[in-house]
Write a protein that holds these residues in place. Structure first.
Motif, mmCIF file in Angstrom:
data_model
loop_
_atom_site.group_PDB
_atom_site.id
_atom_site.type_symbol
_atom_site.label_atom_id
_atom_site.label_comp_id
_atom_site.label_asym_id
_atom_site.label_seq_id
_atom_site.Cartn_x
_atom_site.Cartn_y
_atom_site.Cartn_z
ATOM 1 N N THR A 5 0.817 -1.206 0.000
ATOM 2 C CA THR A 5 0.000 0.000 0.000
ATOM 3 C C THR A 5 0.847 1.250 0.000
ATOM 4 O O THR A 5 1.981 1.255 0.490
ATOM 5 N N GLU A 6 0.303 2.319 -0.549
ATOM 6 C CA GLU A 6 0.828 3.646 -0.302
ATOM 7 C C GLU A 6 0.345 4.098 1.075
ATOM 8 O O GLU A 6 -0.700 3.637 1.556
ATOM 9 N N PRO A 7 1.051 5.039 1.718
ATOM 10 C CA PRO A 7 0.545 5.556 3.002
ATOM 11 C C PRO A 7 -0.811 6.233 2.855
ATOM 12 O O PRO A 7 -1.653 6.144 3.746
ATOM 13 N N LEU A 8 -1.007 6.952 1.762
ATOM 14 C CA LEU A 8 -2.331 7.389 1.337
ATOM 15 C C LEU A 8 -2.339 7.262 -0.171
ATOM 16 O O LEU A 8 -1.302 7.368 -0.816
ATOM 17 N N MET A 9 -3.484 7.016 -0.760
ATOM 18 C CA MET A 9 -3.506 6.722 -2.188
ATOM 19 C C MET A 9 -3.339 8.009 -2.998
ATOM 20 O O MET A 9 -3.952 9.034 -2.700
ATOM 21 N N THR A 10 -2.492 7.931 -4.012
ATOM 22 C CA THR A 10 -2.226 9.102 -4.856
ATOM 23 C C THR A 10 -2.465 8.841 -6.323
ATOM 24 O O THR A 10 -2.596 9.789 -7.099
ATOM 25 N N ASN A 11 -2.521 7.601 -6.739
ATOM 26 C CA ASN A 11 -2.529 7.305 -8.169
ATOM 27 C C ASN A 11 -3.909 7.118 -8.766
ATOM 28 O O ASN A 11 -4.035 6.924 -9.971
ATOM 29 N N PHE A 12 -4.935 7.168 -7.943
ATOM 30 C CA PHE A 12 -6.307 6.976 -8.435
ATOM 31 C C PHE A 12 -7.121 8.240 -8.220
ATOM 32 O O PHE A 12 -8.337 8.239 -8.326
ATOM 33 N N GLY A 13 -6.415 9.325 -7.968
ATOM 34 C CA GLY A 13 -6.995 10.470 -7.321
ATOM 35 C C GLY A 13 -6.577 10.372 -5.861
ATOM 36 O O GLY A 13 -6.553 9.282 -5.274
ATOM 37 N N MET A 14 -6.193 11.486 -5.269
ATOM 38 C CA MET A 14 -5.668 11.433 -3.907
ATOM 39 C C MET A 14 -6.775 11.079 -2.917
ATOM 40 O O MET A 14 -7.812 11.730 -2.860
ATOM 41 N N ILE A 15 -6.535 10.011 -2.155
ATOM 42 C CA ILE A 15 -7.487 9.534 -1.165
ATOM 43 C C ILE A 15 -6.826 9.642 0.203
ATOM 44 O O ILE A 15 -5.922 8.863 0.526
ATOM 45 N N PRO A 16 -7.227 10.597 1.031
ATOM 46 C CA PRO A 16 -6.606 10.738 2.351
ATOM 47 C C PRO A 16 -6.834 9.506 3.212
ATOM 48 O O PRO A 16 -7.809 8.768 3.048
ATOM 49 N N VAL A 17 -5.938 9.281 4.151
ATOM 50 C CA VAL A 17 -6.053 8.146 5.056
ATOM 51 C C VAL A 17 -6.941 8.533 6.237
ATOM 52 O O VAL A 17 -6.856 9.644 6.768
ATOM 53 N N ASP A 52 4.753 1.617 0.081
ATOM 54 C CA ASP A 52 5.319 2.151 -1.156
ATOM 55 C C ASP A 52 5.287 3.677 -1.088
ATOM 56 O O ASP A 52 4.234 4.295 -1.200
ATOM 57 N N GLU A 53 6.458 4.277 -0.925
ATOM 58 C CA GLU A 53 6.586 5.736 -0.786
ATOM 59 C C GLU A 53 6.988 6.416 -2.096
ATOM 60 O O GLU A 53 7.466 7.547 -2.071
ATOM 61 N N THR A 54 6.779 5.768 -3.227
ATOM 62 C CA THR A 54 7.258 6.324 -4.489
ATOM 63 C C THR A 54 6.695 7.715 -4.749
ATOM 64 O O THR A 54 7.407 8.602 -5.242
ATOM 65 N N HIS A 55 5.438 7.953 -4.427
ATOM 66 C CA HIS A 55 4.854 9.289 -4.552
ATOM 67 C C HIS A 55 4.905 10.064 -3.239
ATOM 68 O O HIS A 55 5.167 11.265 -3.232
ATOM 69 N N THR A 56 4.639 9.390 -2.132
ATOM 70 C CA THR A 56 4.488 10.114 -0.871
ATOM 71 C C THR A 56 5.812 10.527 -0.252
ATOM 72 O O THR A 56 5.827 11.188 0.797
ATOM 73 N N ILE A 57 6.928 10.195 -0.899
ATOM 74 C CA ILE A 57 8.207 10.750 -0.465
ATOM 75 C C ILE A 57 8.176 12.272 -0.566
ATOM 76 O O ILE A 57 8.983 12.967 0.062
ATOM 77 N N SER A 58 7.210 12.822 -1.302
ATOM 78 C CA SER A 58 7.040 14.280 -1.393
ATOM 79 C C SER A 58 6.604 14.885 -0.052
ATOM 80 O O SER A 58 6.552 16.109 0.077
ATOM 81 N N CYS A 59 6.312 14.060 0.955
ATOM 82 C CA CYS A 59 5.903 14.579 2.265
ATOM 83 C C CYS A 59 7.074 15.110 3.082
ATOM 84 O O CYS A 59 6.871 15.888 4.018
#
Length: 473
Positions: free
Chosen positions: A235-247, A269-276
């Motif tokens: 999982t991503e920490p919060l979903m970003t690839n389907f439209g951002m879905i907050p946790v 998987d922090e591939t996108h959420t490393i932007s945090c």
């Protein structure tokens, strides 16, 4: 996202058919405007059809809403100039691969220096010692492996999970995306599990390898884990690839507790959420994954991925495949990796990124710009009382054409307006703004300025004015 020119999907507001037809007409108008102002790119695209399977080096490059992509002449910082001489402020940033900004000087300097010394030898360099220690410091996991992409890192994590648990299935959340990993190419639509948005079937029996539940649904997660056949949750920490879905509040604590009870590994998987931030969402919120994956941005645009494992996972791995075997030549027992993984060029650029580019100060600037972008978009939405919302986390933000943030993939499917998304993307390209072409997600890099953000706000305002003029907002 729908194919350019398609407005299938939800049709809030005006009568569905009439609204869809008017959006299609506006898309065609924007695409014609794009063709007229990009003659050299149009010619290049035609030539590309002769040599590439889908017109460009990667089939992803055909997904821009103008009808064909811009062809880049040069990119620097947060700006791109195309072969037609047009300038863009770039909030796509290679769908996160360019999160460091284009051509950051420390990465360029490190790459040139290493190219002069040799790009790849399948042998380690001293830079790798620094990189390994820094990855452990940032992300909190002690042992790391380098790959050529986040897809490869996810595949490696899944294989390790299966090796040490003896289980076969991977649990993912509906609408997720984790690169070219077959186990994650699934979603729940109309109560049934099938392949996620626009992925073509290829003969894989996903029921044999995957289990899928909705994000934030703790009860469904626990029921799925109770069957005892899931090697890992990916999982991503919060979903970003389907439209951002907050946790949802408490979800991560429940996820971690449930996976531990079930003997299932947790792969973040922090591939996108490393932007945090420097250590991604994981460090920012104190998550405790068994395996952490990242990629894209980690080497400044040079292809790279990473995965780190906990001490407990490492011990279980070493019990099956020892770290050293002094009597025999080592062989590739793990079934993962490749000859270019951890090459000297990637390691050198990764060190430059971690040491000089993606610093705490840089993340502070990036996050501030993303906050300014979100506030500007929210002001336009409020001014016109539109039933839309903006989600922001760290240096990333998204405009979605629904009144409230989704809680799961089903909410995204129900609220998505593909035609309106396509129209926005085509309009933005004509106005000199690039955003992720799959949905309306923005990313700020260390070189993004307040002027870049304000340029977007002005373009967004003009887009809303167009919709109001046409009776669509």
């Amino acid at each position: 996202m729908s194919a350019p020119g398609s407005s299938s999907g939800s049709t809030p507001g005006a009568a569905g058919g009439d609204r869809a037809a008017r959006i299609d007409a506006l898309i065609e108008r924007e695409q014609e405007r794009f063709r007229q102002s990009h003659p050299r790119a149009a010619a290049a695209w035609e030539e590309g059809q002769q040599h590439f399977l889908y017109g460009a080096p990667s089939h992803w490059m055909r997904r821009w809403a103008g009808g064909f992509p811009v062809y880049v002449a040069e990119a620097q910082g947060a700006r791109i100039v195309d072969i037609d001489g047009r300038d863009y402020v770039d909030f796509c940033l290679g769908d996160t691969g360019g999160m460091c900004g284009h051509a950051p000087e420390p990465v360029t300097r490190a790459a040139v220096r290493q190219l002069q010394r040799g790009a790849t030898t399948m042998l380690p360099t001293l830079d790798s010692l620094w990189v390994g220690a820094e990855l452990a410091r940032r992300f909190g996991l002690p042992y790391w492996t380098l790959t050529t992409s986040a897809t490869d890192a996810n595949r490696g994590a899944i294989r390790i999970a299966r090796m040490i648990t003896g289980r076969d299935k991977v649990l993912v959340f509906s609408g997720c995306y984790h690169g070219g990993v077959e186990e994650a190419h699934v979603e729940i639509r109309e109560g049934r599990v099938g392949l996620r948005n626009m992925i073509h079937p290829n003969g894989v029996d996903h029921e044999a390898v995957s289990r899928v539940v909705e994000f934030n649904d703790i009860a469904a997660l626990e029921a799925a884990l109770a069957e005892g056949d899931i090697a890992c949750v990916l999982t991503e920490p919060l979903m970003t690839n389907f439209g951002m879905i907050p946790v949802a509040e408490g979800f991560h604590a429940a996820l971690r507790a449930a996976t531990r009870r079930a003997g299932t590994l947790l792969v973040i998987d922090e591939t996108h959420t490393i932007s945090c931030g420097p250590g991604g969402y994981t460090a920012l919120h104190g998550l405790e994954p068994d395996i952490l994956v990242a990629g894209k941005a980690i080497a400044g645009g040079v292809p790279a991925g990473i995965f780190g494992v906990s001490a407990a996972v490492a011990e279980r791995m070493w019990a099956q495949v020892p770290r050293t075997n002094p009597k025999h030549r080592q062989s590739a027992h793990l079934g993962i990796g490749g000859t270019l993984a951890g090459n000297a060029l990637t390691v050198a650029t990764m060190r430059a990124v971690l040491e000089e580019v993606l610093t705490p100060d840089a993340f502070g600037r990036m996050t501030a710009c993303a906050g300014r972008l979100a506030e500007g978009a929210e002001a336009v939405i409020a001014e016109h009382a539109l039933p839309w919302h903006v989600t922001r986390i760290g240096a990333r933000a998204e405009i979605m054409f629904s009144p409230a943030p989704p809680t799961c993939g089903a909410d995204v499917i129900a609220g998505r307006d593909p035609g309106l998304e396509t129209l926005l993307h085509a309009f933005y390209m004509n106005e000199g703004v690039l955003v992720t072409p799959f949905h309306t997600m923005f990313l700020c890099c260390p070189a993004t300025t307040e002027a870049d953000v304000d340029r977007h706000t002005a373009v967004f305002r003009r887009f809303v004015a167009l919709l109001r003029q046409e009776g669509l907002a």
